[in-house]
Structure formats: structure tokens, C-alpha cells
Design an enzyme around this catalytic site. Structure first.
Site, PDB file in Angstrom:
ATOM      1  N   CYS A   5      -8.762  -1.054   4.619  1.00 45.32           N
ATOM      2  CA  CYS A   5      -8.308  -2.446   4.511  1.00 45.32           C
ATOM      3  C   CYS A   5      -7.508  -2.683   3.222  1.00 45.32           C
ATOM      4  O   CYS A   5      -6.367  -2.232   3.110  1.00 45.32           O
ATOM      5  CB  CYS A   5      -9.493  -3.392   4.653  1.00 45.32           C
ATOM      6  SG  CYS A   5      -8.997  -5.055   5.153  1.00 45.32           S
TER       7      CYS A   5
ATOM      8  N   HIS B 234     -11.498  -1.717  10.060  1.00 43.07           N
ATOM      9  CA  HIS B 234     -12.811  -1.355   9.511  1.00 43.07           C
ATOM     10  C   HIS B 234     -13.516  -0.330  10.403  1.00 43.07           C
ATOM     11  O   HIS B 234     -14.163  -0.703  11.386  1.00 43.07           O
ATOM     12  CB  HIS B 234     -13.680  -2.602   9.356  1.00 43.07           C
ATOM     13  CG  HIS B 234     -13.209  -3.520   8.277  1.00 43.07           C
ATOM     14  ND1 HIS B 234     -13.667  -3.441   6.977  1.00 43.07           N
ATOM     15  CD2 HIS B 234     -12.288  -4.509   8.289  1.00 43.07           C
ATOM     16  CE1 HIS B 234     -13.052  -4.350   6.237  1.00 43.07           C
ATOM     17  NE2 HIS B 234     -12.213  -5.006   7.013  1.00 43.07           N
TER      18      HIS B 234
ATOM     19  N   GLU C  35     -16.152   1.216   9.762  1.00 43.74           N
ATOM     20  CA  GLU C  35     -17.608   0.999   9.690  1.00 43.74           C
ATOM     21  C   GLU C  35     -18.039  -0.152  10.589  1.00 43.74           C
ATOM     22  O   GLU C  35     -19.245  -0.400  10.746  1.00 43.74           O
ATOM     23  CB  GLU C  35     -18.043   0.733   8.243  1.00 43.74           C
ATOM     24  CG  GLU C  35     -17.829  -0.688   7.735  1.00 43.74           C
ATOM     25  CD  GLU C  35     -16.386  -1.028   7.414  1.00 43.74           C
ATOM     26  OE1 GLU C  35     -16.098  -2.186   7.109  1.00 43.74           O
ATOM     27  OE2 GLU C  35     -15.527  -0.118   7.479  1.00 43.74           O
TER      28      GLU C  35
END
Length: 358
Positions: free
Chosen positions: A247, A332, A334
Site C-alpha cells: 500500500c 493488502h 494480509e
């Protein structure tokens, strides 16, 4: 029920009902298209200085639990929903949404037409906004909004102030904390990384003195061009250590290599954004939260190669360095919240460290 107003800098006024605290602050009004994951959204430090509106109508229906936080001290300036559930139903629920916002001193408003506001932001772009009591002088508030400059020190507000370790017996990884989500730490810890989390303004010299196998550049809020120190540090790190950016980290890698970043009209925020992996031809559903993007044209005169592209607006979603073990993605991997299609990127990071460090 106490009434409350949401006032935008273009003079628009939306009347609704109050929940959460009365801590009114001017923020950039943005929208998130996720159908769930409001706890992770509220605790994502990349929203620092922003008032977040959820486009999905029912929010709060599974409460707030102890496990799904992405930070312990949320930095959002407000929360806007169509309907706020007062009686959540979930075995993990510890607090209602209203109780949580009061606890963290975040103002909320419900009962407003979130669809109408979303259409406005999509056509006009994100804008300054503030919540106010029902008897507030709208003209004075609008004038104040127009005169208020949005902050430029968000990362300094949310980054750790001192380095701290998260010990393990695997690869040594330095995580540059620009507002890191806990999900990033969880994924690295699952892979037994010996982590050291350092502040946003840590120099390359200090990082290299720790002899890391890799450096992770986290997500974070604000304009990447404000991060002059970090850009210089990344420039010095490249070629000396494996670097993976997520990001804001992705934007900083691009700037460090001579590319340019631009502000998007209304950004990408949600957990349902399709991205094409240009190297495999596969489409990944991704979780995103960013208001800036790397300008594709600006990659031409750099050593960066685009690896991922957004299918909605064709924007740059990932790059890798042609010479050095450096890569990044705009979204993202994750997740938290969102699909885990891109989790393999953490494995790629581990493989690169293995290859470069033996």
C-alpha cells in the site's frame, strides 16, 4: 434519539442520529464498499484523519470482538452508516459498535442516505466534512471546512515512536511502521520471522545495522510525497536487502525509483476489488484502502516493471524492480478484512530472502 448532522464542504447537509462520542473533527469523507469487516476498517490506521462511510446498509450486527483489531488505538475521525445495529448477535461479540466508538472517542452518525452520499463522492471526489449538533450554524461550518487544510503528518501520528522486537527463530525482518496493520505482523509471525518494528523515519543506516534478511514497508495514511525521509531511506536500502512494500510502502518504492504518484478521485476502499496478476494471468479479489496511486506513464523511465493491474480502472496495483529483489503491491495481501487470494505474496517474500541470503 439525539439528532446529528453531517456537513460537507460543498454545503450539503445530511441529518441523522447520533451514536458514539461528540468528538467532532474535520476529516476527509471517504467510503468503503465492504459488506463486513467494519471492526478492521475502524482500527486500520490508514484511515487516520478520515471520516469513513460504509456503503453496506446494516453495520454493527456482529458487534466488536477482541480478536479482529488491526490496531489498538483507532485513528478515524468519524463513522457514517445507514443503520447501526444496537443488538449484535455473535458468540464472539464483546461490545456494541456504539459502545466501542464511545470508548475510543469516535463520533458516529446513522440514519443518513449513504447511497446518495456515495454517488456524490463518486461524481465530485472525496471532500472535507464534519459532524455537528442539530442546531449548528451550517453556513459557519461550511466556511470553516473550506478554510481548513487537511493534515500532512498522519504517519508521524500513527507510527511507533520506538523500535520493538517480536522475537522468533526465522528470517530477520525489519518492519518500517507507517501505520502497520496487525495483519501484516500476523502473516510474518506465521512464517516465524524474527521481527523488529521500527519508526517511519528510521534511516537506512540504522536498518542495515540490524543485519536484516528483508525489509517490509507497511501500509499507512496520507500523501506518500510527504514521506521524504522514508523515500530516501528506501533508495539507500535497494540493492542491499530484500524489500517488500504494501500500500503506502508500494507508493514509496515507486517514488524512490523516480515514478510519480497521483491522488485518485475517490480512492479504492473495500474488500472486493478485482486485480489482474500480469505474470500469471490470474485474477485476484483484493482488499484495498488507498487514496493515491502510482501513475502508470511514470513507470516508463524507471527500473520498475508493472506486475499487477486493477480491472476496475486499470491503475497500477503492483511493481517489481528489474535488477534488485524489490517488489510491492498497492492492495493488502494480509486482507483483514477481505479475501486471502494474495497471501502467496508473503511466501514470495520469504523465498526471495532465502535466495538472497542463503
Amino acid at each position: 434519539m439525539k439528532k446529528r448532522k453531517l456537513i460537507l464542504e460543498d454545503g450539503s447537509v445530511y441529518e441523522g442520529y447520533a451514536f458514539g462520542s461528540d468528538n467532532y473533527q474535520v476529516g476527509e469523507l471517504v467510503f468503503n464498499t465492504g459488506m463486513s469487516g467494519y471492526q478492521e476498517v475502524l482500527s486500520d490506521l490508514s484511515y487516520c484523519g478520515q471520516i469513513v462511510m460504509m456503503t453496506y446498509p446494516m453495520i454493527g450486527n456482529y458487534g466488536i470482538n477482541r480478536d479482529d483489531f488491526e490496531s489498538l488505538d483507532p485513528a478515524v475521525f468519524g463513522f457514517v452508516v445507514r443503520e447501526c445495529c444496537e443488538m449484535p448477535s455473535n458468540f464472539r461479540s464483546d461490545l456494541t459498535l456504539d459502545e466501542f466508538l464511545k470508548l475510543k472517542n469516535i463520533p458516529g452518525i446513522y440514519g443518513v442516505d449513504t447511497r446518495s452520499i456515495t454517488r456524490k463522492l463518486r461524481s465530485s471526489g472525496t471532500m472535507r466534512a464534519i459532524m455537528a449538533d442539530e442546531d449548528a450554524n451550517v453556513e459557519e461550518v461550511v466556511q470553516m471546512l473550506k478554510e481548513t487544510e487537511l493534515m500532512h503528518d498522519q504517519v508521524a501520528r500513527v507510527s511507533t515512536q520506538k523500535p520493538f522486537p517480536i522475537p522468533a527463530r526465522g528470517r530477520k525482518v525489519v518492519l518500517m511502521d507507517f501505520g502497520a496493520k496487525h495483519g501484516i505482523i500476523r502473516e510474518l509471525s506465521r512464517r516465524h520471522c524474527d521481527l523488529i518494528v521500527v519508526p517511519y523515519n528510521t534511516s537506512a543506516e540504522s536498518i542495515l545495522a540490524l543485519h536484516p534478511d528483508g525489509v517490509m514497508l507497511s501500509n499507512g495514511p496520507g500523501d506518500p510525497k510527504d514521506m521524504v525521509e522514508a523515500i530516501e531511506a528506501i533508495r539507500e536500502l535497494m540493492g542491499k536487502v530484500v524489500v517488500f512494500g504494501i500500500c503506502l510502502g508500494h507508493q514509496l518504492i515507486s517514488l524512490a525509483n523516480g515514478a510519480n504518484t497521483v491522488k485518485l478521485k475517490f480512492g479504492h476502499r473495500g474488500c472486493n476489488h478485482p486485480v489482474l496478476n500480469l505474470e500469471t494471468g490470474k485474477v485476484e479479489m483484493t482488499s484495498q484502502n488507498h487514496g493515491y496511486a502510482v501513475e502508470m506513464e511514470s513507470l516508463k523511465n524507471t527500473d520498475l516493471v508493472m506486475t499487477h493491474q486493477a480491472l476496475n480502472d486499470k491503475s497500477v496495483e503492483g511493481v517489481r524492480h528489474a535488477k534488485y529483489p524489490v517488489f510491492s503491491v498497492q492492495y493488502h495481501p494480509e486482507a483483514a478484512p477481505g479475501p486471502e487470494d494474495s497471501n502467496y505474496l508473503f511466501d514470495q517474500f520469504m523465498e526471495l530472502m532465502e535466495k538472497e541470503n542463503g
